[in-house]
Motif scaffolding. Structure first.
Motif, PDB file in Angstrom:
ATOM      1  N   GLY A   1      10.729  42.380   1.125  1.00 33.66           N
ATOM      2  CA  GLY A   1      10.092  41.081   0.941  1.00 33.66           C
ATOM      3  C   GLY A   1      11.009  39.901   1.123  1.00 33.66           C
ATOM      4  N   THR A   2      12.321  40.114   1.268  1.00 34.77           N
ATOM      5  CA  THR A   2      13.237  38.999   1.507  1.00 34.77           C
ATOM      6  C   THR A   2      13.016  38.423   2.897  1.00 34.77           C
ATOM      7  OG1 THR A   2      14.924  39.995   0.083  1.00 34.77           O
ATOM      8  CG2 THR A   2      15.649  38.278   1.598  1.00 34.77           C
ATOM      9  N   HIS A   3      12.878  37.118   2.969  1.00 34.55           N
ATOM     10  CA  HIS A   3      12.727  36.426   4.248  1.00 34.55           C
ATOM     11  C   HIS A   3      14.101  35.920   4.676  1.00 34.55           C
ATOM     12  CE1 HIS A   3      10.693  32.955   6.707  1.00 34.55           C
ATOM     13  NE2 HIS A   3      11.140  33.939   7.466  1.00 34.55           N
ATOM     14  N   VAL A   4      14.617  36.443   5.778  1.00 33.81           N
ATOM     15  CA  VAL A   4      15.947  36.075   6.259  1.00 33.81           C
ATOM     16  C   VAL A   4      15.805  34.982   7.318  1.00 33.81           C
ATOM     17  CG1 VAL A   4      18.079  36.898   7.317  1.00 33.81           C
ATOM     18  CG2 VAL A   4      16.756  38.404   5.799  1.00 33.81           C
ATOM     19  N   VAL A   5      16.588  33.915   7.165  1.00 33.40           N
ATOM     20  CA  VAL A   5      16.503  32.751   8.053  1.00 33.40           C
ATOM     21  C   VAL A   5      17.899  32.427   8.581  1.00 33.40           C
ATOM     22  CG1 VAL A   5      15.853  30.322   8.241  1.00 33.40           C
ATOM     23  CG2 VAL A   5      14.534  31.852   6.764  1.00 33.40           C
ATOM     24  N   LEU A   6      17.980  32.116   9.869  1.00 31.71           N
ATOM     25  CA  LEU A   6      19.229  31.697  10.498  1.00 31.71           C
ATOM     26  C   LEU A   6      19.123  30.223  10.880  1.00 31.71           C
ATOM     27  CD1 LEU A   6      19.888  34.685  12.961  1.00 31.71           C
ATOM     28  CD2 LEU A   6      20.700  34.412  10.612  1.00 31.71           C
ATOM     29  N   SER A   7      20.176  29.483  10.586  1.00 29.96           N
ATOM     30  CA  SER A   7      20.200  28.062  10.917  1.00 29.96           C
ATOM     31  C   SER A   7      21.553  27.722  11.520  1.00 29.96           C
ATOM     32  CB  SER A   7      19.966  27.228   9.649  1.00 29.96           C
ATOM     33  OG  SER A   7      20.200  25.866   9.903  1.00 29.96           O
ATOM     34  N   SER A   8      21.574  27.483  12.818  1.00 30.64           N
ATOM     35  CA  SER A   8      22.806  27.078  13.492  1.00 30.64           C
ATOM     36  C   SER A   8      22.510  26.908  14.971  1.00 30.64           C
ATOM     37  CB  SER A   8      23.914  28.127  13.317  1.00 30.64           C
ATOM     38  OG  SER A   8      23.596  29.308  14.014  1.00 30.64           O
ATOM     39  N   GLY A   9      23.385  26.194  15.646  1.00 27.11           N
ATOM     40  CA  GLY A   9      23.243  26.067  17.089  1.00 27.11           C
ATOM     41  C   GLY A   9      23.359  27.407  17.782  1.00 27.11           C
ATOM     42  N   THR A  10      24.231  28.283  17.253  1.00 26.78           N
ATOM     43  CA  THR A  10      24.379  29.614  17.831  1.00 26.78           C
ATOM     44  C   THR A  10      23.077  30.403  17.705  1.00 26.78           C
ATOM     45  OG1 THR A  10      26.751  29.683  17.351  1.00 26.78           O
ATOM     46  CG2 THR A  10      25.648  31.785  17.684  1.00 26.78           C
TER      47      THR A  10
END
Length: 489
Positions: free
Chosen positions: A179-188
């Protein structure tokens, strides 16, 4: 909370992580890059009628031994003070920005990759409850481990081994659960999502909300690793990050594997959006708590183009200082709080006329602003409080001050002393200072603070003269060691 509309956007990748000497100090080249970028932003803001520019500095200045000195010089050159924030604060704001860009659930894990650091933040739908900042940024890891073009497999493994070693002590805190929602935030991450989703040589206009798998990220890592920097430059979206994308992908891939994530969503909202959302929330809460007369003050401040964020924070500091003075036994008139609140909200309105003597211009504008709910006497007191928020304190040689009754002269002097210290404590316009305690001893007063940077401390020191005259000497005790200064006479 109100929404917002983007009027214009400008991105200037300063890449300060490339401009560090052997001791970690920011080089003159890095300082020039920073000054040039802020000058561009300042010009863009001025064209849109923006009265103030808020800048947060992250990893490069945070870790540079000369970071605070550079920030002070940048303010002298540009008029903008880049406020150096902690990695934890950076993670919290980035989490807030991402939470307003993609759909967050009860349990979310954000990975935000910058040039110098990687922030991990875990929390609920709006706020992060646990934040970790580790020195695993794309530029840092490129410089430390990737020495060939194209990088060797062994070099990429070295990057990923460094990531696993750094995250191992914290893996339990941030491990992905059902149930964990994994989010990526970066230009890469944005570039990776665009390349994975690309059809032919075209990339989607927006990647916000796109999902990618850890396996896809690993395949893209190997694809880019096998290419020279010149060939990576020709990939859509990598034109300006071809030299650091391999390390960046290696960091993200290793971090996702270490934490047990098989899939992640990309957010285009990050630190910048978090700063904006936080500011909008503060302003909405501030406006909702105003009385009718203080709404009139807010309307005048908006009409005269005041920096509302600074005015709001100075108001909060001034009211808090007055409360603590009263709790320590310093009596004040029943109307003192209302007058101080109005003066703090309007203390810089004179800048619409000119920076020079804006305290005098402000007093004139307040007298003729048509403030509702205030008597003529109260308007005059508010005008004089704003008049004395800077430069010389009240003197009998000043005709308007001399014309006041003796009780009103005392009231103006004491409230102006409070306003001057409050204004000085937000000299950087960062809105970060919080009062912890105000105590009195036979030798004077001690004010304990958190969040004060050197510019704020200097601002309070410069404006504590009237406080010393009215209440006695004031000592600032900053939360960080080594930031204590004696203020006043």
């Amino acid at each position: 909370m109100g929404g917002y509309r983007v009027l214009d956007a400008l991105k200037d990748r300063t890449r300060l992580g490339e401009c560090l000497d052997a001791a970690g100090n920011l080089t003159p080249e890095g300082e020039e890059r920073l000054a040039a970028a802020l000058t561009h932003f300042q010009a863009l803001g001025a064209a849109a009628g923006v009265p103030d520019v808020q800048v947060y500095a992250t990893s490069a200045l945070r870790e540079a031994p000369n970071g605070e000195a550079v920030a002070a010089r940048i303010r002298e050159r540009t008029g903008i003070y880049p406020v150096i924030i902690s990695g934890e604060r950076e993670g919290q704001l980035t989490y807030l920005g991402a939470a307003h860009s993609v759909d967050f659930g009860p349990d979310n894990l954000l990975l935000d990759l910058g040039g110098g650091s990687l922030e991990l933040a875990r929390g609920g739908p709006e706020q992060a409850q646990d934040v970790l900042s580790v020195p695993l940024g794309a530029i840092r890891m490129t410089r430390a481990h990737l020495h060939h073009d194209p990088p060797t497999k062994a070099e990429v493994r070295a990057v990923q081994d460094a990531v696993r070693a750094a995250l191992a002590p914290h893996a339990a805190r941030f491990r992905v659960q059902p149930g964990t929602h994994v989010v990526l935030s970066s230009g890469t991450a944005e570039a990776a999502a665009a390349l994975i989703a690309a059809q032919g040589d075209s990339v989607p206009g927006s990647v916000n909300g796109l999902s990618l798998t850890t396996a896809d990220l690993g395949a893209l890592l190997e694809r880019t690793r096998s290419l020279s920097a010149a060939r990576r430059t020709r990939l859509p979206g990598l034109e300006r990050r071809a030299d650091t994308v391999v390390a960046g992908l290696a960091v993200l891939h290793a971090a996702l594997e270490t934490l047990g994530a098989t899939r992640a969503t990309v957010s285009e909202g990050a630190l910048r959006e978090g700063m904006l959302i936080e500011e909008l929330g503060r302003h909405a809460a501030y406006a909702a708590g105003l009385s009718a007369r203080q709404r009139s003050v807010l309307g005048a401040a908006e009409r005269f183009g005041a920096n509302l964020a600074h005015a709001r924070h100075v108001t909060a500091l001034a009211r808090d200082l007055l409360t603590r003075l009263e709790e320590a036994g310093e009596a004040s008139a029943p109307e003192a709080r209302s007058l101080l609140t109005a003066a703090a909200g309007l203390h810089e309105v004179g800048q619409i006329v000119a920076q020079s003597s804006h305290h005098k211009h402000g007093a004139y504008l307040i007298r003729h602003a048509g403030l509702r709910g205030f008597s003529p006497r109260e308007i005059e007191l508010v005008a004089q409080l704003a008049r004395y928020h800077r430069k010389s304190g009240p003197k009998l040689s000043h005709p308007e001050y001399a014309a006041l009754s003796t009780p009103d002269r005392t009231l103006v002097a004491r409230l102006a002393a409070v306003l001057r210290v409050a204004d000085g404590l937000d000299r950087s316009h960062a809105g970060q200072v919080r009062l912890l305690a105000l105590t009195r001893s036979p030798s004077g007063w001690t004010l304990a603070l958190s969040g004060a940077n050197p510019l704020d401390l200097a601002g309070a020191r410069d404006k504590a003269d009237l406080w010393a005259r009215e209440f006695g000497p004031l000592t600032l005790k900053a939360e960080q060691p080594g930031e204590e200064a004696m203020l006043g006479a």
